[in-house]
Design a protein around this motif. Structure first.
Motif, PDB file in Angstrom:
ATOM      1  N   VAL A   1      -6.136  10.495   4.505  1.00  0.00           N
ATOM      2  CA  VAL A   1      -5.520  11.639   3.827  1.00  0.00           C
ATOM      3  C   VAL A   1      -4.764  12.467   4.871  1.00  0.00           C
ATOM      4  O   VAL A   1      -5.333  12.854   5.889  1.00  0.00           O
ATOM      5  N   VAL A   2      -3.486  12.702   4.627  1.00  0.00           N
ATOM      6  CA  VAL A   2      -2.725  13.649   5.447  1.00  0.00           C
ATOM      7  C   VAL A   2      -2.794  14.980   4.711  1.00  0.00           C
ATOM      8  O   VAL A   2      -2.253  15.114   3.609  1.00  0.00           O
ATOM      9  N   HIS A   3      -3.518  15.939   5.304  1.00  0.00           N
ATOM     10  CA  HIS A   3      -3.757  17.208   4.623  1.00  0.00           C
ATOM     11  C   HIS A   3      -2.571  18.139   4.837  1.00  0.00           C
ATOM     12  O   HIS A   3      -2.190  18.418   5.972  1.00  0.00           O
ATOM     13  N   GLU A   4      -2.036  18.634   3.726  1.00  0.00           N
ATOM     14  CA  GLU A   4      -0.873  19.520   3.788  1.00  0.00           C
ATOM     15  C   GLU A   4      -1.169  20.724   4.683  1.00  0.00           C
ATOM     16  O   GLU A   4      -0.317  21.154   5.456  1.00  0.00           O
ATOM     17  N   SER A   5      -2.414  21.232   4.607  1.00  0.00           N
ATOM     18  CA  SER A   5      -2.763  22.446   5.352  1.00  0.00           C
ATOM     19  C   SER A   5      -2.787  22.217   6.866  1.00  0.00           C
ATOM     20  O   SER A   5      -2.696  23.160   7.639  1.00  0.00           O
TER      21      SER A   5
ATOM     22  N   GLN B  19     -11.557  12.774  -0.239  1.00  0.00           N
ATOM     23  CA  GLN B  19     -11.197  13.908  -1.104  1.00  0.00           C
ATOM     24  C   GLN B  19      -9.778  14.374  -0.762  1.00  0.00           C
ATOM     25  O   GLN B  19      -9.388  14.370   0.405  1.00  0.00           O
ATOM     26  N   PHE B  20      -9.037  14.787  -1.767  1.00  0.00           N
ATOM     27  CA  PHE B  20      -7.708  15.357  -1.503  1.00  0.00           C
ATOM     28  C   PHE B  20      -7.453  16.524  -2.430  1.00  0.00           C
ATOM     29  O   PHE B  20      -8.088  16.659  -3.478  1.00  0.00           O
ATOM     30  N   GLU B  21      -6.525  17.373  -2.012  1.00  0.00           N
ATOM     31  CA  GLU B  21      -6.165  18.550  -2.793  1.00  0.00           C
ATOM     32  C   GLU B  21      -4.658  18.550  -3.052  1.00  0.00           C
ATOM     33  O   GLU B  21      -3.936  17.661  -2.567  1.00  0.00           O
ATOM     34  N   SER B  22      -4.213  19.559  -3.779  1.00  0.00           N
ATOM     35  CA  SER B  22      -2.791  19.650  -4.133  1.00  0.00           C
ATOM     36  C   SER B  22      -1.918  19.583  -2.876  1.00  0.00           C
ATOM     37  O   SER B  22      -2.186  20.265  -1.880  1.00  0.00           O
ATOM     38  N   HIS B  23      -0.891  18.751  -2.910  1.00  0.00           N
ATOM     39  CA  HIS B  23       0.100  18.550  -1.854  1.00  0.00           C
ATOM     40  C   HIS B  23      -0.456  17.819  -0.625  1.00  0.00           C
ATOM     41  O   HIS B  23       0.182  17.834   0.431  1.00  0.00           O
ATOM     42  N   ASP B  24      -1.607  17.197  -0.751  1.00  0.00           N
ATOM     43  CA  ASP B  24      -2.063  16.259   0.280  1.00  0.00           C
ATOM     44  C   ASP B  24      -1.460  14.880  -0.019  1.00  0.00           C
ATOM     45  O   ASP B  24      -1.105  14.577  -1.167  1.00  0.00           O
ATOM     46  N   MET B  25      -1.364  14.065   1.030  1.00  0.00           N
ATOM     47  CA  MET B  25      -0.837  12.709   0.881  1.00  0.00           C
ATOM     48  C   MET B  25      -1.969  11.720   1.149  1.00  0.00           C
ATOM     49  O   MET B  25      -2.615  11.789   2.196  1.00  0.00           O
ATOM     50  N   VAL B  26      -2.201  10.819   0.217  1.00  0.00           N
ATOM     51  CA  VAL B  26      -3.252   9.808   0.364  1.00  0.00           C
ATOM     52  C   VAL B  26      -2.604   8.503   0.800  1.00  0.00           C
ATOM     53  O   VAL B  26      -1.655   8.035   0.160  1.00  0.00           O
ATOM     54  N   CYS B  27      -3.106   7.932   1.902  1.00  0.00           N
ATOM     55  CA  CYS B  27      -2.558   6.675   2.412  1.00  0.00           C
ATOM     56  C   CYS B  27      -3.681   5.649   2.448  1.00  0.00           C
ATOM     57  O   CYS B  27      -4.795   5.980   2.832  1.00  0.00           O
TER      58      CYS B  27
ATOM     59  N   ALA C 215       0.849  -1.191   0.000  1.00  0.00           N
ATOM     60  CA  ALA C 215       0.000   0.000   0.000  1.00  0.00           C
ATOM     61  C   ALA C 215       0.884   1.240   0.000  1.00  0.00           C
ATOM     62  O   ALA C 215       1.359   1.670   1.043  1.00  0.00           O
ATOM     63  N   PRO C 216       1.143   1.809  -1.168  1.00  0.00           N
ATOM     64  CA  PRO C 216       2.004   2.991  -1.217  1.00  0.00           C
ATOM     65  C   PRO C 216       1.282   4.215  -0.683  1.00  0.00           C
ATOM     66  O   PRO C 216       0.058   4.230  -0.562  1.00  0.00           O
ATOM     67  N   THR C 217       2.043   5.238  -0.348  1.00  0.00           N
ATOM     68  CA  THR C 217       1.461   6.544  -0.068  1.00  0.00           C
ATOM     69  C   THR C 217       1.529   7.326  -1.377  1.00  0.00           C
ATOM     70  O   THR C 217       2.494   7.213  -2.126  1.00  0.00           O
ATOM     71  N   ILE C 218       0.486   8.105  -1.637  1.00  0.00           N
ATOM     72  CA  ILE C 218       0.380   8.799  -2.926  1.00  0.00           C
ATOM     73  C   ILE C 218       0.244  10.293  -2.683  1.00  0.00           C
ATOM     74  O   ILE C 218      -0.675  10.727  -1.974  1.00  0.00           O
ATOM     75  N   PHE C 219       1.170  11.051  -3.241  1.00  0.00           N
ATOM     76  CA  PHE C 219       1.221  12.495  -3.016  1.00  0.00           C
ATOM     77  C   PHE C 219       0.623  13.205  -4.227  1.00  0.00           C
ATOM     78  O   PHE C 219       0.986  12.912  -5.371  1.00  0.00           O
ATOM     79  N   CYS C 220      -0.289  14.157  -3.965  1.00  0.00           N
ATOM     80  CA  CYS C 220      -0.929  14.903  -5.054  1.00  0.00           C
ATOM     81  C   CYS C 220      -0.020  16.067  -5.463  1.00  0.00           C
ATOM     82  O   CYS C 220       0.227  16.972  -4.670  1.00  0.00           O
TER      83      CYS C 220
END
Ligand SMILES: [Fe+2]
Ligand SMILES: [Fe+2]
Length: 379
Positions: free
Chosen positions: A251-255, A116-124, A96-101
């Protein structure tokens, strides 16, 4: 052809393990030294899943170690989703990779739940969860999967296709496979490809044994009893792993994550042991370097992969200079002293990642050799 070819020779394979190991380590060292530390991104193309690039440092199989860059573990690829494209395929794999937007925004379906994710969020996401990536209809998105080939050496490389994209493009050496009603049910890899002596059918759907193992895990209940012996620590671990993955955010939110001034420079962590996410293959963070400045200088046993998101500059690896610009991959081989330099008038933004298992084998620490010029500084 893989450089592992000598192992496939029957007579050579009979040689002493010690002889094989020394020959192999010398060959690997020579191979490692011959490969470039900065890689131009491999372009995306249409696949059975949608548009995406090949893995940037070779496929996820161990046979592809050291085929493009001097990294043993990392094999990340780019996922491109343009606005208004057909919906992507659905698949599942144990790794299960982590995927960065990288840009745009989108959604991630994971075992039936959409995030939902936005620019520079990380999806795990969790191991062996059914998933599908989607881009916002108007702006689309681009993502990088921080994937490693570690799972091949674990014996857990298994992946399965559950649905193909609406307009699949079949790879060279394959052809579509239909059931008796004429419905597309997968594709056939033809005899001769990679030396196979009979056709292989890749049929969409779950593999029963894997499905059984992972369904059983999902039925696990929280462990509430006292742990009476060392063995029970593993019984509890089974339940803890499932409970952990069911409660953590995907989702790890960049903000929501904070920038930190560190001896290495300005960092924002996304995946590490103190952040609760399903992602556990890599430790990952963003690094920002001000115009005409530099990072700290450090060394670690673990190899490191960086994607230059913004800016241009160069690295010094064990005294050797490697120039880079936005979009390129910086490969830092294991046990290399390294430092990043920004030569531009705007910031440099790097997505940095190291394979997490180095921490588990007692080799995850970092040696600081020089601090970033801005450290210490108030944020
Ligand atoms: Fe996937
Ligand atoms: Fe590093």
């Amino acid at each position: 052809m893989s450089y592992l070819e000598p192992w496939e020779d029957k007579a050579e394979a009979e040689r002493s393990d010690r002889v094989k190991r020394f020959v192999h380590q010398i060959k690997e060292d020579q191979r490692l030294d011959s490969l470039p530390h900065v890689l131009k991104p491999l372009p995306s193309k249409q696949t059975v899943m949608g548009k995406g690039s090949p893995h940037q440092t070779g496929d996820l199989t161990c046979y592809d170690i050291l085929t493009r860059g001097p990294l043993y573990c990392f094999a990340s690829h780019i996922i491109d989703i343009a606005p208004h494209v057909p919906v992507r395929g659905i698949h599942r794999h144990i790794a299960a990779p982590t995927i960065f937007c990288l840009r745009g925004k989108g959604w991630e379906m994971n075992d039936g739940v959409t995030y939902q994710f936005e620019s520079h969020d990380m999806v795990c996401f969790a191991p062996y969860s059914v998933h599908q990536h989607g881009g916002d209809a108007d702006v689309g998105c681009a993502m990088i999967s921080l994937a490693t080939r570690l799972f091949h050496s674990f014996g857990l490389m298994w992946r399965e296709q559950h649905k193909m994209t609406e307009k699949p493009v079949f790879p060279d050496g394959t052809e579509p496979l239909y059931d008796e009603t004429g419905k597309l049910k997968g594709y056939k890899i033809k005899r001769g490809v990679l030396g196979i002596t009979a056709d292989i059918e890749v049929v969409v759907g779950a593999e029963p044994k894997m499905e059984e193992v992972f369904q059983a895990r999902k039925l696990s209940k929280p462990w509430t009893a006292p742990v009476l012996d060392t063995y029970e620590r593993y019984l509890k671990l089974y339940d803890d792993e499932v409970q952990y993955l069911s409660r953590v955010d995907h989702v790890v939110h960049e903000s929501r994550e904070a920038w930190e001034w560190t001896p290495q420079g300005r960092l924002k962590w996304f995946v590490h042991p103190a952040i609760e996410t399903g992602g556990r293959q890599v430790w990952a963070y963003l690094q920002e370097i001000p115009p005409h400045s530099r990072s700290g200088k450090h060394a670690h046993v673990a190899e490191e992969q960086l994607l230059v998101i913004e800016g241009n500059g160069y690295d010094i690896h064990d005294g050797e200079r490697w120039n880079w610009q936005a979009g390129e991959f910086i490969c830092i081989p294991r046990m290399t002293t390294h430092q990043h330099f920004n030569t531009g008038d705007s910031r440099v933004l790097l997505l940095c990642a190291m394979p997490s298992p180095f921490t588990d084998v007692g080799l995850g620490g970092i040696e600081q050799l020089e601090d970033a010029p801005e450290y210490p500084a108030a944020d």
